[in-house]
Design a protein around this motif. Structure first.
Motif, PDB file in Angstrom:
ATOM      1  N   HIS A  57      50.832 -12.080 135.323  1.00 32.41           N
ATOM      2  CA  HIS A  57      51.411 -12.815 136.059  1.00 32.41           C
ATOM      3  C   HIS A  57      51.690 -14.062 135.555  1.00 32.41           C
ATOM      4  N   VAL A  58      50.930 -15.110 135.071  1.00 37.27           N
ATOM      5  CA  VAL A  58      50.495 -16.430 135.298  1.00 37.27           C
ATOM      6  C   VAL A  58      51.278 -16.463 134.399  1.00 37.27           C
ATOM      7  N   ASN A  60      54.838 -14.778 133.290  1.00 39.55           N
ATOM      8  CA  ASN A  60      55.941 -15.000 133.891  1.00 39.55           C
ATOM      9  C   ASN A  60      56.228 -16.050 134.924  1.00 39.55           C
ATOM     10  N   LYS A  61      54.627 -17.154 135.458  1.00 40.61           N
ATOM     11  CA  LYS A  61      55.696 -18.004 136.230  1.00 40.61           C
ATOM     12  C   LYS A  61      56.093 -19.562 135.257  1.00 40.61           C
ATOM     13  N   ILE A  62      54.579 -19.284 133.495  1.00 40.00           N
ATOM     14  CA  ILE A  62      55.381 -20.955 132.730  1.00 40.00           C
ATOM     15  C   ILE A  62      56.206 -20.484 132.650  1.00 40.00           C
ATOM     16  N   ALA A  64      59.211 -19.334 133.998  1.00 42.31           N
ATOM     17  CA  ALA A  64      60.031 -19.358 134.730  1.00 42.31           C
ATOM     18  C   ALA A  64      60.243 -20.679 135.181  1.00 42.31           C
ATOM     19  N   THR A  65      58.926 -21.700 134.704  1.00 45.60           N
ATOM     20  CA  THR A  65      59.167 -22.841 134.607  1.00 45.60           C
ATOM     21  C   THR A  65      59.773 -23.679 133.364  1.00 45.60           C
ATOM     22  N   SER A  68      63.440 -23.365 133.837  1.00 49.19           N
ATOM     23  CA  SER A  68      64.008 -24.298 134.486  1.00 49.19           C
ATOM     24  C   SER A  68      64.092 -25.628 134.670  1.00 49.19           C
ATOM     25  N   THR A 159      43.190 -18.185 135.642  1.00 45.15           N
ATOM     26  CA  THR A 159      43.584 -18.493 136.067  1.00 45.15           C
ATOM     27  C   THR A 159      45.108 -19.856 136.122  1.00 45.15           C
ATOM     28  N   LEU A 163      47.567 -21.543 134.450  1.00 43.53           N
ATOM     29  CA  LEU A 163      48.060 -21.693 135.758  1.00 43.53           C
ATOM     30  C   LEU A 163      48.879 -23.832 135.250  1.00 43.53           C
ATOM     31  N   ASP A 167      52.317 -25.254 133.310  1.00 40.86           N
ATOM     32  CA  ASP A 167      52.735 -26.600 133.984  1.00 40.86           C
ATOM     33  C   ASP A 167      52.707 -27.814 132.889  1.00 40.86           C
TER      34      ASP A 167
END
Length: 324
Positions: A57-58, A60-62, A64-65, A68, A159, A163, A167
């Motif tokens: 899950h983490v 996936n967010k990384i 996406a960041t 973008s 987590t 995250l 970032d």
């Protein structure tokens, strides 16, 4: 009442432990972090992020960041990679693998394939002595002293640390690439964010007959009539050559009243703000907003390369356009 206090104490303890976990990352932003950034910056391919469970899950967010903020990236589930999705990864890519233990079976299974293809591997683990960390070109240490979970079992502090480290990686790469607000906007064309970052001054400014304009020497009374007719709460003042001489706004009018000037006899030259802050038509509307906010003003004159007024805009225009 006691239960309420217990809930508050529990929440505060969790936040404190996670803050400590993040603070522990600061001294680890070292040569390993630099090497990870260099691997990604020199890559001709994408960043492929893999992780299982909460790390997934983490991850996936990384991914996406990263995507973008100027670094082409996507997430691949390691279990799916073993059953065909490995074909999505090329020799030019960089794999960023997340695993707190560093021994997640589904990821360790992929290591021989990654090595055989010669794909660069960056690991983010809580165990620098793990199989994953040792197989990687560089390991980013995301270890934590203690999970916020009172059983020290559920991934919580770990987590959060991963995250935040992700970032940090994304923003360091963003700055290294010189990624701009306009680049960001093209990655987010929809919704308010796209409007705020893509809209230009020329798209919202008042021009032609909609631009309130008076010449130097005009009486204040006549200037006020022009302001009322155009409804922008301001008027542009030009000289005999049609160049910008100043601006007169509702704020200037209030300041004029404090000066006890005879409004019936005064000319615009006596009460205008000479020159004033200006914008360019090709400027992003968000930049014009920043000028207004920085100087605590509500209107801007738009000028061309010859300093000739070609438009005007105010805070209401930006509000209507969804820039604010």
């Amino acid at each position: 009442m006691n239960q309420s206090n217990d809930l508050i104490k529990s929440a505060q303890r969790t936040i404190r432990l996670e803050l400590e976990a993040v603070e522990e990352l600061l001294p680890r932003i070292d040569d390993n972090f630099i090497r990870a950034c260099e691997l990604i910056l020199s890559s001709k391919g994408r960043v492929v992020v893999v992780g299982m469970g909460k790390s997934g899950h983490v991850g996936n967010k990384i991914a996406a960041t990263l995507a973008s903020t100027g670094t082409t990236a996507f997430f691949v589930h390691p279990a799916e990679a073993s059953h065909g999705d490995m074909g999505m990864i090329t020799r030019d890519d960089v794999v960023l693998a997340l695993s707190n233990s560093g021994s997640t079976a589904e990821i360790v299974t992929l290591l021989p394939l990654i090595k055989r293809l010669g794909i660069k591997l960056i690991s983010m683990t809580g165990n620098p002595e793990s199989a994953l960390a040792k197989a990687a070109e560089v390991n980013l240490d995301a270890s934590v002293s203690k999970e916020a979970c009172p059983l020290n079992l559920a991934p919580t502090s770990s987590t959060t640390a991963s995250l935040v480290l992700g970032d940090a990686l994304a923003i360091a790469l963003l700055e290294a690439r010189g990624f701009t607000a306009e680049d960001f906007a093209f990655s987010h064309p929809g919704g308010a964010l796209g409007r705020r970052l893509l809209l230009k001054v020329e798209n919202v400014m008042h021009t032609g007959d909609g631009l309130p304009t008076v010449k130097r020497g005009t009486s204040l009374r006549e200037a006020l009539l022009v302001m009322t007719q155009k409804g922008l709460g301001m008027t542009v003042v030009i000289d005999e050559n049609g160049l910008l001489a100043g601006i007169f706004t509702d704020g200037d009018l209030r300041r004029t009243l404090d000066r006890e000037i005879d409004l019936r006899e005064a000319t615009i030259d006596q009460v205008m703000t000479a020159r004033g802050k200006t914008a360019r038509a090709e400027m992003l509307a968000a930049e014009a907003l920043k000028i207004m906010e920085d100087h605590k003003i509500s209107s801007l004159v738009v000028v061309d390369d010859n300093d000739r007024p070609i438009g005007a805009l105010n805070m209401h225009d930006l509000l209507r356009a969804g820039v604010m």
